[in-house]
Write an enzyme that holds these catalytic residues in place. Structure first.
Site, short mmCIF file in Angstrom:
data_model
loop_
_atom_site.label_atom_id
_atom_site.label_comp_id
_atom_site.label_asym_id
_atom_site.label_seq_id
_atom_site.Cartn_x
_atom_site.Cartn_y
_atom_site.Cartn_z
N ASP A 110 0.83 -1.21 0.00
CA ASP A 110 0.00 0.00 0.00
C ASP A 110 0.87 1.27 0.00
O ASP A 110 1.86 1.34 0.74
CB ASP A 110 -0.86 -0.04 1.28
CG ASP A 110 -1.95 0.99 1.31
OD1 ASP A 110 -2.84 0.92 0.45
OD2 ASP A 110 -1.93 1.86 2.21
N GLU A 126 1.64 -0.26 -4.88
CA GLU A 126 0.70 0.82 -5.16
C GLU A 126 1.48 2.11 -4.97
O GLU A 126 1.96 2.40 -3.86
CB GLU A 126 -0.50 0.80 -4.20
CG GLU A 126 -1.53 1.83 -4.62
CD GLU A 126 -2.32 2.46 -3.49
OE1 GLU A 126 -3.40 2.98 -3.74
OE2 GLU A 126 -1.84 2.46 -2.34
C1 NOJ Z 1 -4.51 2.99 -0.57
C2 NOJ Z 1 -5.71 2.11 -0.38
O1 NOJ Z 1 -6.04 1.50 -1.60
C3 NOJ Z 1 -6.81 2.99 0.17
O2 NOJ Z 1 -8.04 2.32 0.21
C4 NOJ Z 1 -6.40 3.50 1.53
O3 NOJ Z 1 -7.36 4.40 2.01
C5 NOJ Z 1 -5.04 4.21 1.46
N1 NOJ Z 1 -4.08 3.49 0.70
C6 NOJ Z 1 -4.47 4.39 2.85
O4 NOJ Z 1 -4.02 3.18 3.36
#
Ligand code: NOJ
Length: 501
Positions: A184, A240
């Site tokens: 993430d 991500e």
């Molecule tokens: C990316 C995630 O996909 C999202 O849903 C989340 O709110 C943020 N990161 C924070 O962790």
């Protein structure tokens, strides 16, 4: 060649996928039950959103304990049963790892304040959910940094103990048999230590210049991925990257830092313009010619493909699926796309569950806007729209319990037809040999995107009229009228022509 280069992944939004114990929240029992469905669909791997104990302020992205299962989703035994069955079904499993922040009720926050980022005075940095990114903590007599909600406290990756803890967590899940991780917001792990104020763009929105992509972040990622690779052969590592700048995104898979990164440049396109889609594909080829891009048009963070890009037009939704599953890259289907699910509709703030939507609503109210105006702003911001309970084609209710998320789920009309389209396409993809082939040609002709990979010519007609292709070959997927070497492709249709047949 890595196994994942040929794979098609499916994102399971844990809370909404399948509720096995009928309490209104998806869980591992439900997920296990649905493995035959996923097999029938034809995907090879699943990405599970966070299922760890959590305050649920950000639906699991606020982790309170990295090495356990939130009772909402079951027990560790339920997880293990699921994993066992997944292996038997030859389904690969990658899990979400949230290392940028922990929940504020994680025991580290009390026991190891030095694991977090503190400042005596806030600067102007805004959280990605709006409002200041700093909150005062009386006991420490300082402000802690949170790039998301105030309950999501940013970890201090400058502290080597944080790395040591992270490795233990990774080891724990690798030993449980997972095949990879989705990291993430992994480019946010470090910040500029001098904390300079961030600039603003012309619209008055903050440019996140000093709070992401900062010095040291790639060395940290290299250490994490090195650790995973040393502990599991052919582990799949997905990043991500909080950015839609392709060069920035691509830099995180350079030199095998991560295997792939999510291509938001294409994935989060707001409007359907064939030229824009084509240009992004070309740019992805330039930036990632030696690596696999990723391909998706939906996730739990955006409006559903059917509502956002396809504007409820099923033909367009199918065409986008066609592109996603045939272009060069690793596709990630978002759960529900395969049955044409639409955005969830909300009538009141009480139905919202997403912190981003709630915060936008509250900010608007605090600024004096009316309930109605604030709800409109909240609705534009809330990611709840894409998080509704799954509507399956072959099984009625997601749950008998009251669903965790309210609002109206638009029943997908003709879910079976959409499911069949996806499964036929996935079967074709599996049987044909093109998944890892480069583009021999990638062109925009009229309103069609065309490419050749291996022995196949793929034509995606985004136009409203028939398109004529003159090519010797046989149509092996999609509907088209063939007359000798003339192949007429209908509006909004995707067709594959076998050039060697
Ligand atoms: C990316 C995630 O996909 C999202 O849903 C989340 O709110 C943020 N990161 C924070 O962790």
């Amino acid at each position: 060649m890595h196994w994942f280069e040929k794979s098609v992944f499916y994102e399971v939004y844990m809370k909404s996928f399948c509720d096995g114990n009928q309490d209104g929240v998806g869980d591992f029992i439900g997920l296990k039950e649905r493995l035959p469905y996923l097999r029938k669909l034809g995907v090879d791997g699943l990405w599970l959103t966070p299922f760890y104990p959590s305050m649920q302020v950000d639906n699991g992205y606020d982790v309170s304990d990295y090495k356990a299962i939130d009772p909402l989703y079951g027990t560790i035994d339920d997880f293990r049963d699921f994993m066992k069955e997944a292996k038997q079904n030859e389904m690969k499993i990658i899990i979400d790892i949230v290392f940028n922040h922990t929940a504020i009720n994680h025991k580290w926050f009390k026991e190891h304040p030095e694991y977090y980022v503190w400042k005596t005075k806030p600067n102007n940095w805004e959280s990605f959910f709006g409002g200041s990114a700093f909150t005062f903590h009386a006991k420490q007599n300082a402000y802690y940094y949170h790039s998301f909600a105030k309950e999501q406290v940013d970890l201090n990756w400058g502290n080597p103990d944080v790395m040591a803890e992270a490795k233990q967590i990774l080891r724990f899940w690798l030993e449980e048999g997972v095949d990879g991780f989705r990291f993430d917001v992994i480019n946010n792990l470090t910040v500029d230590k001098a904390f300079p104020d961030n600039p603003f763009d012309q619209k008055g929105e903050m440019i996140h210049q000093y709070d992401r992509n900062q010095r040291g972040v790639k060395a940290i990622i290299a250490e994490l991925s090195g650790f995973c690779r040393a502990n599991k052969e052919d582990v799949f590592l997905v990043g991500e990257i909080s950015s839609d700048n392709l060069d920035e995104i691509a830099s995180y898979s350079e030199n095998h830092l991560l295997d792939v990164t999510f291509n938001f440049n294409l994935g989060s396109i707001e409007n359907l313009h064939v030229k824009e889609i084509f240009d992004e594909l070309v740019r992805m080829e330039e930036a990632l010619s030696d690596r696999m891009p990723t391909l998706f048009f939906g996730s739990h963070d955006m409006g559903r493909l059917m509502s956002r890009l396809a504007l409820q037009n099923r033909m367009v939704a199918k065409l986008l699926a066609f592109l996603m599953l045939t272009a060069r890259g690793i596709p990630f289907i978002y759960n529900g796309e395969e049955v044409g699910m639409r955005n969830q509709i909300f009538q009141s703030i009480d139905e919202f569950r997403d912190v981003q939507g709630i915060q936008a609503y509250e900010l608007a109210r605090a600024q004096g806007l009316s309930e109605k105006e604030a709800l409109k702003i909240g609705t534009e911001k809330t990611r709840d729209v894409g998080r509704g309970p799954l509507v399956f084609a072959d099984r009625k209710p997601f749950s008998k319990g009251k669903p965790w998320i309210l609002g109206r789920v638009e029943t997908a009309t003709d879910a079976t037809d959409m499911f069949q389209f996806y499964s036929r396409l996935l079967k074709f993809r599996k049987d044909a040999d093109f998944q890892t082939r480069p583009y021999e040609k990638l062109v925009l002709e009229g309103e069609t995107i065309q490419f050749i990979r291996g022995r196949y010519l793929f034509v995606a007609n985004f136009g409203e009229t028939d398109f004529l292709v003159k090519e010797a070959g046989v149509v092996v997927f999609g509907e088209a009228k063939q007359n000798g070497n003339d192949c007429t492709i209908g509006p909004l249709c995707g067709v594959v022509i076998d050039l060697e047949a």
